[in-house]
Design an enzyme around this catalytic site. Structure first.
Site, PDB file in Angstrom:
ATOM      1  N   HIS A   1     -11.338  -4.059   9.944  1.00  0.00           N
ATOM      2  CA  HIS A   1     -12.043  -3.817   8.681  1.00  0.00           C
ATOM      3  C   HIS A   1     -13.234  -2.868   8.855  1.00  0.00           C
ATOM      4  O   HIS A   1     -14.053  -2.749   7.950  1.00  0.00           O
ATOM      5  CB  HIS A   1     -12.537  -5.138   8.072  1.00  0.00           C
ATOM      6  CG  HIS A   1     -11.450  -5.936   7.418  1.00  0.00           C
ATOM      7  ND1 HIS A   1     -10.502  -6.604   8.130  1.00  0.00           N
ATOM      8  CD2 HIS A   1     -11.160  -6.164   6.105  1.00  0.00           C
ATOM      9  CE1 HIS A   1      -9.672  -7.223   7.295  1.00  0.00           C
ATOM     10  NE2 HIS A   1     -10.051  -6.959   6.065  1.00  0.00           N
TER      11      HIS A   1
ATOM     12  N   GLU B   1       0.803  -1.230   0.000  1.00  0.00           N
ATOM     13  CA  GLU B   1       0.000   0.000   0.000  1.00  0.00           C
ATOM     14  C   GLU B   1       0.832   1.274   0.000  1.00  0.00           C
ATOM     15  O   GLU B   1       0.562   2.205  -0.757  1.00  0.00           O
ATOM     16  CB  GLU B   1      -0.962   0.019   1.201  1.00  0.00           C
ATOM     17  CG  GLU B   1      -2.136  -0.965   1.092  1.00  0.00           C
ATOM     18  CD  GLU B   1      -1.771  -2.385   1.487  1.00  0.00           C
ATOM     19  OE1 GLU B   1      -0.631  -2.613   1.955  1.00  0.00           O
ATOM     20  OE2 GLU B   1      -2.624  -3.282   1.332  1.00  0.00           O
TER      21      GLU B   1
END
Ligand SMILES: Cc1ncc(C[n+]2csc(CCOP(=O)(O)OP(=O)(O)O)c2C)c(N)n1
Ligand SMILES: [Mg+2]
Lengths: 327, 342
Positions: A129, A60
């Site tokens: 999440h 990322e």
């Protein structure tokens, strides 16, 4: 008019902008062959090729920095965060380079890029999440932060974000991808910096964004039945805040409730309250109330999870209390 | 004391350079050296602020690589960026003015020593955090490939040179970007300036495999080890890597063995490095060595070299005057450059 699901509205936005401008490209994990974790880029690689819909390794921070470099040299990258939470790993590139580099370079470079993807508390996805990074990123100078909430605004806002010459963090919500709406057949844009007055009213201003807009609208049904007339404003732009719209509403209702999904500490609401105190304190008939998520990692257990985020009933009660102050 | 790595041998005469080329390389190295010496002076006289990282000793790397690039190629640096900027063509006066925080600085006084930028010279920065420039450089290289292969622009053959230190090669962004560069065959040079130290951390105390050039092989990328005190050795390695990159044959990792002649920054007391080590490397001064080469090969005479040194000194004195006399940014412009206006 065509009935469109929100994830398809986002897909249309990307497709239209890629067709319009060949410097626009998508990159991220599983955006190509797999079509994106929520199918926002489904089949686009077949149309535009693998360089324009680039499947990246799971790296990322580095692929975000790569997008910054590509943007500095004339391309217009759209990063998909598979889940916005993963962008914690890209915090350095988002803050130092996407956010600050234009300023630090004295205007030598501009960084037209969009970082978009799903965030928010879903259905028992667990703490990592279920993050709402908008609050973490709001202090970074140079970033625009936008949250979409309907299929209509999702499409128009994403198109505007892609055309903007600045880095835009574009928050979608995991639970909203299947919202349906009739969208115009003609092209349209929604401005990034304008809040949306969802429902005009005179008794109290409710400021909200993303999924909480829908919780608010549920609460509004009950409130209207009780003769209360709230004004609902979807912030859309979390940074910069549209204080023209917010201020005008405060001058009308003199009461404000903020409903947000980020945690209370250091949240978007905290910033709004501080700004209201700076600019509109004299207009207020009551202290601003904020309904936020609890300051805890989102628990897995369904009951605990629903206690973590703000529910429509709580909004209804809070508005009733605030309006009752008038008598 | 840790043993010094044996520097790879390079047969300089085989490089076959012209007098003109030799003088160009010499002048660039002298410019770097004299510029940094002036910075030290100004810093100690309280005219320059913040963290200032000087490049003395490493000139052969900047000159060897950047002077082998084309003007439309890209350069990406670190916080030790003054000399990379100069080699890339940013005028000394605009670099000096930046260090003085002036509006005429290459980053308009907003960046400072560690944030030099110039879009005109394709200088992508100036990055103060370890490793964060590597992905940005990768993005510029991706952009070249994108233009060539996705947009069909045949002339999009620009190469990106990305500089960073030995300590930085222990950071994830280094490995992640080597992977992506090799995976997508990007036109990029990863230039490691192995000066043996990351502030006070000796290289072999920080890494399990001190021979950095070997790390390229796991990505299927060529990795070369170069005597970073020999400008012709660096230049030759760079030329090979640039030709490969431009031909679409992908990235190269070049490890330059070099040394900084000053402390990590001007605030560093430099107490950890041994006298013996410093003397060993000072004896390899890349500028003196290249002088000897130029004279021994009868490419130039001592007068010409002196002439160059005088000219560079004048240029730097002028840069200093320019910086001192330039205006500061206007307070009215405090918020300018946060956002680009579309
Ligand atoms: C992310 C980050 N961590 C730590 C630092 C502090 N720091 C600045 S330079 C440096 C050493 C880097 O050494 P190396 O990569 O060998 O480059 P050199 O300074 O020798 O040129 C460190 C630890 C930093 N700038 N950024
Ligand atoms: Mg080092």
């Amino acid at each position: 008019m065509a009935e469109t699901l929100m994830f398809n509205a986002l897909r249309e936005a990307i497709d239209e902008e890629m067709a319009r401008d060949e410097t626009v490209f998508v990159l991220g994990e599983d955006v190509g062959h797999y079509g994106g974790s929520y199918k926002v880029t489904k089949d686009l690689y077949q149309k535009y090729g693998e360089l324009r819909v680039l499947d990246t390794p799971i790296a990322e921070n580095s692929f975000t920095g790569m997008a910054v470099g590509a943007a500095m040299t004339g391309l217009r990258p759209i990063i998909e965060g598979m889940n916005m939470g993963f962008l914690l790993l890209a915090f350095n590139q988002i803050a130092n380079n996407a956010g600050m580099l234009r300023y630090t370079s004295g205007g030598n470079f501009k960084i037209p890029m969009v970082i978009r993807g799903p965030g928010g508390v879903g259905r028992q996805l667990g703490a990592e999440h279920s993050q709402r990074l908008e609050a973490y990123f709001q202090a970074v100078p140079g970033l625009k932060i936008v949250a979409c909430s309907t299929a209509y605004n999702a499409k128009g806002l994403l198109k505007s974000a892609i055309r903007d010459d600045n880095p835009v963090l574009f928050f979608e919500h995991v639970l909203l991808y299947n919202l349906k709406e009739d969208l115009p057949n003609h092209e349209y844009l929604v401005p990034l910096d304008k809040a949306e007055v969802v429902r005009p009213g005179k008794d109290v201003t409710i400021l909200t964004y993303s999924r909480m807009r829908h919780h608010v609208m549920q609460a509004v049904k009950g409130l209207v039945a009780k003769g209360i007339d709230p004004e609902v404003i979807d912030l859309i732009s979390l940074k910069p805040l549209d204080f023209a719209t917010i201020g005008a509403s405060i001058q009308k209702t003199h009461r404000v409730i903020i409903v947000e999904e980020c945690m209370k500490t250091g949240g978007i609401g905290a910033e709004i309250i501080a700004s209201i105190n700076d600019q509109y304190f004299d207009e207020l008939d009551a202290p601003v109330v904020r309904l936020s998520s609890q300051d805890i990692p989102t628990p897995y257990n369904g009951k605990l999870e629903s206690l973590t985020i703000v529910q429509p009933k709580q909004i209804e009660t809070a508005v009733e209390h605030m309006v009752a102050l008038r008598v | 004391m840790v043993q010094e790595r044996t520097l790879p041998q390079f047969q300089a005469p085989a490089a076959q350079i012209s007098a003109e080329e030799g003088l160009m390389l010499y002048e660039d190295m002298v410019l770097g050296r004299f510029f940094e010496d002036k910075c030290a002076e100004m810093y100690y006289r309280g005219k320059m602020f913040g963290f200032v990282h000087l490049y003395n000793g490493q000139e052969a790397v900047s000159t060897g690589v950047i002077k082998a690039l084309r003007h439309d190629d890209y350069v990406c640096s670190t916080y030790r960026d003054h000399v990379h900027a100069l080699s890339a063509g940013v005028p000394a006066q605009n670099v000096m003015a930046e260090l003085f925080g002036k509006e005429t600085g290459c980053s308009r006084g907003r960046g400072g020593s560690m944030h030099l930028f110039s879009s005109e010279h394709n200088l992508l920065g100036g990055f103060a955090f370890i490793g964060e420039g590597i992905p940005v450089a990768l993005g510029a290289a991706f952009q070249s490939r994108y233009r060539r292969d996705a947009l069909g622009q045949a002339d999009a053959d620009q190469v990106t040179a990305c500089f960073f230190g030995d300590g930085t090669t222990n950071n994830g962004q280094f490995f992640e970007c080597l992977n992506m560069a090799a995976l997508w065959n990007l036109p990029i040079l990863f230039v490691v300036e192995n000066n043996k130290w990351a502030i006070g951390m000796a290289h072999e105390r920080a890494t399990s495999q001190p021979e950095i050039y070997r790390k390229a092989s796991v990505f299927g990328m060529p990795g070369v080890e170069v005597d970073g005190m020999d400008v012709l050795a660096v230049r030759t390695a760079a030329q090979t890597a640039i030709a490969r990159a431009r031909a679409g044959e992908g990235p190269t990792l070049i490890e330059c063995l070099t040394y900084r002649f000053r402390g990590h920054s001007l605030a560093d007391p430099d107490e950890l490095r041994s006298k013996v080590e410093k003397e060993t490397w000072l004896a390899r001064d890349p500028i003196k060595r290249f002088e000897v080469y130029l004279l021994e090969n009868n490419l130039v005479d001592e007068d010409t070299l002196r002439g160059i040194r005088d000219r560079v000194q004048t240029l730097i004195d002028d840069a200093l005057t320019f910086a001192e006399e330039s205006p500061e940014p206007s307070p009215d412009d405090l918020y300018k450059y946060i956002f680009a206006e579309s």
